[in-house]
Write an enzyme that holds these catalytic residues in place. Structure first.
Site, PDB file in Angstrom:
ATOM      1  CB  ALA A  12      -0.621  -0.098   1.235  1.00 58.43           C
ATOM      2  CB  SER A  14       6.528   0.938  -1.847  1.00 58.24           C
ATOM      3  OG  SER A  14       7.122  -0.024  -0.601  1.00 58.24           O
ATOM      4  N   GLY A  15       6.017  -0.653  -3.974  1.00 57.10           N
ATOM      5  CA  GLY A  15       5.830  -1.722  -4.752  1.00 57.10           C
ATOM      6  C   GLY A  15       7.386  -2.475  -5.117  1.00 57.10           C
ATOM      7  CG  ASP A 237      -0.594  -8.006   1.092  1.00 57.54           C
ATOM      8  OD1 ASP A 237      -1.404  -8.426   1.719  1.00 57.54           O
ATOM      9  OD2 ASP A 237      -0.386  -6.662   0.651  1.00 57.54           O
ATOM     10  CB  THR A 238      -1.835 -11.063   4.681  1.00 56.77           C
ATOM     11  OG1 THR A 238      -1.922  -9.418   5.380  1.00 56.77           O
ATOM     12  CG2 THR A 238      -1.642 -12.001   5.990  1.00 56.77           C
ATOM     13  CB  THR A 259       0.212  -0.291   5.473  1.00 56.65           C
ATOM     14  OG1 THR A 259       1.563   0.475   4.585  1.00 56.65           O
ATOM     15  CG2 THR A 259      -0.921   0.955   5.842  1.00 56.65           C
ATOM     16  CG  ASN A 296      -7.020  -6.572   9.437  1.00 54.25           C
ATOM     17  OD1 ASN A 296      -7.733  -7.473   9.171  1.00 54.25           O
ATOM     18  ND2 ASN A 296      -7.035  -5.892   7.930  1.00 54.25           N
TER      19      ASN A 296
END
Length: 473
Positions: A12, A14-15, A237-238, A259, A296
């Site tokens: 969220a 950076s990539g 991603d998690t 994040t 979360n």
């Protein structure tokens, strides 16, 4: 045999594009590209700039092909819930950002048709106001769903750009609120109740399946070999991060910390009790049919948004120096609720934290070091509480905590999480998401084999975690 694969890992903020070498006794990663990612505000709200993100992905794949011309597959993971609407082969504008204010109205629209308690029994998801079904309810009201004929979540959109194939990867689809938590298929009845066209939602694929091959013009422009497959990984991603969390023994809880802080345990089946619902725990799809039973927590967003606010005056905050100053704070800092929705939107985070504390007659930090320490202590307490809740709700005896992602580099956070939970914290690997992405690609190619436990054993043999022992409060 080892295989070279490209992992596209989009966060969220950076990539990155990484090349992984994977084999029975080999697990190596090299970062070839890293790029910023963030929201853009336009007159109608907060959006992602996914065209720019896609351009960065292509640049990263070019670098990967130059580094290793034998790249055998590509895997893509990203943050959850956000999506693009398409009509034919046209994307209908830049996707909204999950922190956009419109989501609150979507909650009202959905709950008018389906109360949350009934939703939880169907999808198993904790209440988060930005879940995809709430966003789609707003699209329905504005008429956008009358125009669109497909919806693609972010990693599925990137896969479509690369291959032309439209699919929905299962782990990320599970975060939409529209997947049946028991059958793990789209819940058509719920879509009908919410007046969401069933035709929007593409077929579901599982991690390890081939989505398609890179389009010829992209193979030519990136230097990748023709016919390179794009393989579905745990595209949330998690889900990929949990694959690479070295939980090689029973009793491990995980915190995928970036994040957001995703705090939970892995289970064989969903936990759908009223107690789990009231505790606001979620049941998201994991790789190999596992369930990610988690909560979360706001995560390092609290600290990064605080620093962004401070830097508006033109100063530069060095994170390492700030954390050292925070660690040196001797006074006990107050704890605020890191799960409070007041901290969700971008903006002046220090002011919101100060207001939250003062409204409850709690001490307000007087310096930046004290504010940073207050944030760390509040996050550590939220993490500790969520770990204990996850164990109790899932009937698991949690004996250690694994922190992966960027938060594993934050020594103060790791130590205070250990102290507040009373459990040892195993920190690392930092790049767990990309590693999990690589592992699933490697297994699909036959470079490695076996269960998640065997994959995690390879991670444990390759990356040595740093151990933080509880010292008490």
């Amino acid at each position: 045999m080892t295989a070279a694969v490209a992992a596209v890992d989009l966060g969220a903020t950076s990539g990155r594009v990484m090349v992984g070498q994977i084999g029975p006794d080999t697990l190596e990663l090299r970062q070839l590209a890293r790029f910023a990612n963030g929201p853009v505000r336009t007159p109608d709200g907060l959006h992602w700039n996914l065209q720019q993100l896609y351009a960065h992905v292509l640049d990263g794949l070019r670098s990967a092909a130059r580094w290793d011309e034998g790249i055998r597959s590509i895997g893509i993971d990203s943050w959850a819930v956000d999506y693009a609407l398409l009509r034919g082969d046209r994307v209908l504008g830049e996707p909204f950002h999950y922190r956009d204010e419109r989501t609150a109205h979507g909650v009202d629209l959905v709950h008018a048709d389906e109360p949350f308690s009934l939703l939880y029994a169907r999808n198993g998801l904790q209440f988060l106001p930005f879940n995809t079904l709430y966003q789609l309810a707003v699209e329905r009201e504005t008429g956008m769903l009358d125009v669109a004929d497909r919806m693609l979540l972010v990693p599925d959109l990137m896969a479509w750009y690369l291959t032309g194939a439209t699919v929905a990867e299962a782990t990320n689809a599970s975060t939409t609120g529209l997947l049946d938590v028991s059958t793990k298929e789209w819940d058509g009845e719920l879509m009908d109740r919410l007046r969401l066209p069933r035709g929007l939602f593409p077929r579901i694929v599982q991690p390890g399946e081939t989505i398609g091959t890179v389009l010829p013009h992209l193979a030519e422009t990136t230097g990748l070999a023709e016919g390179v497959p794009v393989v579905a990984v745990g595209s949330h991603d998690t889900a990929s991060a949990v694959v690479a969390t070295p939980m090689t023994e029973p009793g491990g809880a995980y915190i995928s910390c970036g994040t957001w802080g995703l705090v939970g345990v892995e289970t064989e089946a969903p936990v759908l009790t009223r107690t789990a619902e009231r505790a606001n725990f979620t049941n998201e799809g994991g790789v190999d049919g596992r369930t990610r039973f988690l909560h979360n927590v706001m995560g390092l967003w609290l600290l990064s948004e605080t620093i962004r606010t401070w830097e508006k005056d033109g100063s530069t905050i060095e994170l390492e120096k700030l954390l050292a100053q925070a660690a040196a704070v001797s006074d006990e800092m107050p704890i605020f609720d890191a799960n409070d929705e007041v901290f969700m939107a971008p903006g002046d985070m220090p002011a919101r934290i100060s207001t939250w504390l003062s409204e409850r007659s709690l001490r307000v930090p007087a310096t930046r070091a004290e504010m940073a320490r207050c944030i760390i202590e509040s996050l550590a307490q939220a993490f500790a509480d969520a770990v204990h809740d996850a164990g109790a709700l899932s009937a698991q005896d949690v004996g250690r905590i694994h922190i992966t992602g960027g938060g594993s580099l934050n020594e103060l956070l790791c130590q205070r999480t250990a102290d507040r939970s009373g459990l040892p914290v195993m920190a690392g690997p930092v790049e767990a998401t990309a590693i999990g992405n690589v592992l699933i690609q490697g297994r699909a190619l036959g470079a490695v084999s076996g269960s998640l436990e065997s994959l995690r054993d390879l991670v444990a043999r390759t990356f040595n975690p740093r151990v933080f022992t509880p010292k008490g409060l």
